[in-house]
Enzyme design. Structure first.
Site, PDB file in Angstrom:
ATOM      1  N   GLU A  67      36.097 -49.829  -8.955  1.00 35.01           N
ATOM      2  CA  GLU A  67      34.578 -49.204  -9.310  1.00 35.01           C
ATOM      3  C   GLU A  67      33.430 -49.810  -9.359  1.00 35.01           C
ATOM      4  O   GLU A  67      32.454 -49.512  -8.941  1.00 35.01           O
ATOM      5  CB  GLU A  67      34.958 -48.370 -10.399  1.00 35.01           C
ATOM      6  CG  GLU A  67      36.036 -47.026 -10.236  1.00 35.01           C
ATOM      7  CD  GLU A  67      36.755 -46.930 -11.477  1.00 35.01           C
ATOM      8  OE1 GLU A  67      36.585 -47.105 -12.501  1.00 35.01           O
ATOM      9  OE2 GLU A  67      37.996 -46.021 -10.979  1.00 35.01           O
TER      10      GLU A  67
ATOM     11  N   SER B 133      47.119 -44.636 -10.643  1.00 36.84           N
ATOM     12  CA  SER B 133      48.111 -43.631 -10.848  1.00 36.84           C
ATOM     13  C   SER B 133      49.353 -43.873 -11.659  1.00 36.84           C
ATOM     14  O   SER B 133      50.180 -43.181 -11.373  1.00 36.84           O
ATOM     15  CB  SER B 133      48.096 -42.673  -9.392  1.00 36.84           C
ATOM     16  OG  SER B 133      46.769 -42.265  -9.247  1.00 36.84           O
TER      17      SER B 133
ATOM     18  N   LYS C 166      37.756 -46.913 -19.337  1.00 36.83           N
ATOM     19  CA  LYS C 166      36.466 -46.771 -18.310  1.00 36.83           C
ATOM     20  C   LYS C 166      35.565 -45.966 -19.067  1.00 36.83           C
ATOM     21  O   LYS C 166      35.204 -46.329 -20.275  1.00 36.83           O
ATOM     22  CB  LYS C 166      36.847 -45.696 -17.207  1.00 36.83           C
ATOM     23  CG  LYS C 166      38.277 -46.233 -16.390  1.00 36.83           C
ATOM     24  CD  LYS C 166      38.340 -45.592 -15.075  1.00 36.83           C
ATOM     25  CE  LYS C 166      39.553 -46.574 -14.320  1.00 36.83           C
ATOM     26  NZ  LYS C 166      39.944 -45.940 -12.937  1.00 36.83           N
TER      27      LYS C 166
ATOM     28  N   HIS D  36      36.962 -54.970 -10.861  1.00 36.10           N
ATOM     29  CA  HIS D  36      37.645 -53.512 -10.778  1.00 36.10           C
ATOM     30  C   HIS D  36      36.771 -53.021  -9.238  1.00 36.10           C
ATOM     31  O   HIS D  36      35.747 -52.904  -9.178  1.00 36.10           O
ATOM     32  CB  HIS D  36      37.279 -52.817 -11.935  1.00 36.10           C
ATOM     33  CG  HIS D  36      38.025 -51.474 -11.926  1.00 36.10           C
ATOM     34  ND1 HIS D  36      37.605 -50.381 -11.185  1.00 36.10           N
ATOM     35  CD2 HIS D  36      39.336 -51.222 -12.541  1.00 36.10           C
ATOM     36  CE1 HIS D  36      38.569 -49.272 -11.313  1.00 36.10           C
ATOM     37  NE2 HIS D  36      39.641 -49.688 -12.088  1.00 36.10           N
TER      38      HIS D  36
ATOM     39  N   GLU E 213      45.609 -53.428  -7.449  1.00 37.94           N
ATOM     40  CA  GLU E 213      44.992 -51.846  -7.601  1.00 37.94           C
ATOM     41  C   GLU E 213      44.590 -51.658  -6.240  1.00 37.94           C
ATOM     42  O   GLU E 213      43.566 -51.547  -6.133  1.00 37.94           O
ATOM     43  CB  GLU E 213      44.041 -51.594  -8.767  1.00 37.94           C
ATOM     44  CG  GLU E 213      44.346 -51.874  -9.883  1.00 37.94           C
ATOM     45  CD  GLU E 213      43.693 -51.468 -10.976  1.00 37.94           C
ATOM     46  OE1 GLU E 213      44.118 -50.644 -12.043  1.00 37.94           O
ATOM     47  OE2 GLU E 213      42.539 -51.519 -11.181  1.00 37.94           O
TER      48      GLU E 213
ATOM     49  N   ASN F   5      42.736 -49.208 -19.485  1.00 43.46           N
ATOM     50  CA  ASN F   5      41.303 -48.920 -19.097  1.00 43.46           C
ATOM     51  C   ASN F   5      40.492 -47.588 -19.087  1.00 43.46           C
ATOM     52  O   ASN F   5      40.919 -46.777 -18.562  1.00 43.46           O
ATOM     53  CB  ASN F   5      41.145 -49.313 -17.601  1.00 43.46           C
ATOM     54  CG  ASN F   5      39.655 -49.597 -17.204  1.00 43.46           C
ATOM     55  OD1 ASN F   5      39.156 -49.255 -17.913  1.00 43.46           O
ATOM     56  ND2 ASN F   5      39.603 -49.773 -15.500  1.00 43.46           N
TER      57      ASN F   5
ATOM     58  N   GLY G  25      43.095 -43.318  -9.729  1.00 43.53           N
ATOM     59  CA  GLY G  25      42.395 -41.937  -9.938  1.00 43.53           C
ATOM     60  C   GLY G  25      42.989 -40.685  -9.053  1.00 43.53           C
ATOM     61  O   GLY G  25      42.104 -39.917  -9.160  1.00 43.53           O
TER      62      GLY G  25
END
Ligand code: PGA
Length: 323
Positions: free
Chosen positions: A165, A279, A81, A163, A233, A79, A239
């Site tokens: 985010e 991560s 991003k 996701h 996730e 991904n 991240g």
């Protein structure tokens, strides 16, 4: 990490205990192999591979066993991003084209929309293209959105939905995400369906509640599970460099597979890939990949480096246990 681990155990004390009972995986590949239900086999996961190989071969008559509870092919998604320029993406594509990738893995990358065409026309066709989002219905007067039809037109095969985010920064909710997944699947795109708890959820013992609620929203909406990969996730791991331990990830993955078994079907539980994200890197992927309910990875930061992403793809080899 110790705190996180403790609070996951604490999850069993209240709400999760009512929702989650120990897995019974009869019918899944695990049934003929060492099981989590068997404490002595579970403890195998704590050992390194040198200790693990003789123990496993002593226990099972099988040869060249792949330690997977599910039956799906290992799946690794990158991904990207909102990262990259024409120049950096040219370099990344060239590194991926040069990399030696194990053949028994489905590999997918998700570039930003504006670079999909560039990537599609220059990347080896062994790697499929995913979008990072799609509109909830047919295109039209929806400023700034990209439709599923347009994604198919430029050769995308997958879309990442739900996701964290998009849930927590943009504000998408379960209902909207479920509708998006249903639309994309009905139009023939595969869906990488993300779920995962916030740190505060985990600390409050709500990891399973949150994950099951998010999973149910997909289950309630989608027409079929044929083309879905679930990406677990944990938001606290995305991240942050704070990866879930293999045991933490395995525990949730096993619970998700069990949820599918109880609420959808044995077949869907067995064949649906449940991949881990948060991560993942070249250094931690092998230990995670050994967990039997981890069917691959969704990788953010480390997918921007071709050789490291290749290492993660090739961690499939650590699932293979010699006879
Ligand atoms: P990360 O991101 O690997 O950088 O933690 C994973 C993701 O968001 O899919």
């Amino acid at each position: 990490m110790a705190m996180l681990s403790t609070s996951l155990s604490a999850a069993g004390s209240k709400s999760a205990a009512t929702l989650y009972s120990p897995p019974n995986f009869s019918g899944l590949r695990r049934s003929s192999c060492p099981t989590l239900d068997n404490p002595s086999s579970n403890s195998l996961h704590l050992f390194d591979s040198q200790l693990r190989l003789p123990s496993l071969s002593a226990r099972r008559p099988c040869r060249a066993v792949v330690a997977m509870a599910g039956t799906g092919k290992f799946f690794v998604g990158g991904n990207w991003k909102c990262n990259g320029t024409k120049e950096s993406i040219t370099k990344l594509v060239s590194d991926l084209n040069d990399a030696k990738l194990e053949s028994d893995v489905d590999v997918v990358v998700a570039p930003p929309f504006v670079y999909i065409d560039q990537v599609k026309s220059s990347l080896t066709d062994k790697i499929e293209i995913s979008a990072q989002n799609s509109w909830v219905s047919k295109g039209g007067a929806f400023t700034g959105e990209i439709s599923v039809e347009q994604l198919k037109d430029i050769g995308a095969k997958w879309v990442i939905l739900g996701h964290s985010e998009r849930r927590h920064v943009i504000g998408e909710d379960d209902l909207f995400i479920g509708k998006k997944a249903a639309y994309a699947l009905n139009e023939g795109l595969g869906v990488i369906a993300c779920i995962g708890e916030l740190l505060e959820d985990r600390e409050a013992g709500k990891t399973f509640d949150v994950c099951f609620t998010q999973l149910k929203a997909y289950a309630d909406a989608v027409p079929s599970w044929d083309n879905i990969v679930i990406a677990y996730e944990p938001v606290w791991a995305i991240g942050t460099g704070k990866v879930a331990s293999p045991q933490q990830a395995q525990e949730v993955h096993a619970a998700l597979r069990d949820w599918l078994k109880k609420n959808v079907s044995d077949e869907v539980a067995s064949k649906t890939r449940i991949i881990y994200g948060g991560s993942v890197n070249g250094g931690n992927c092998a230990e995670l990949a050994k967990q039997e309910d981890i069917d691959g990875f969704l990788v953010g930061g480390a997918s921007l480096k071709g050789p490291e992403f290749a290492t993660i793809v090739n961690s499939v080899t650590s699932k293979k246990v010699a006879a």
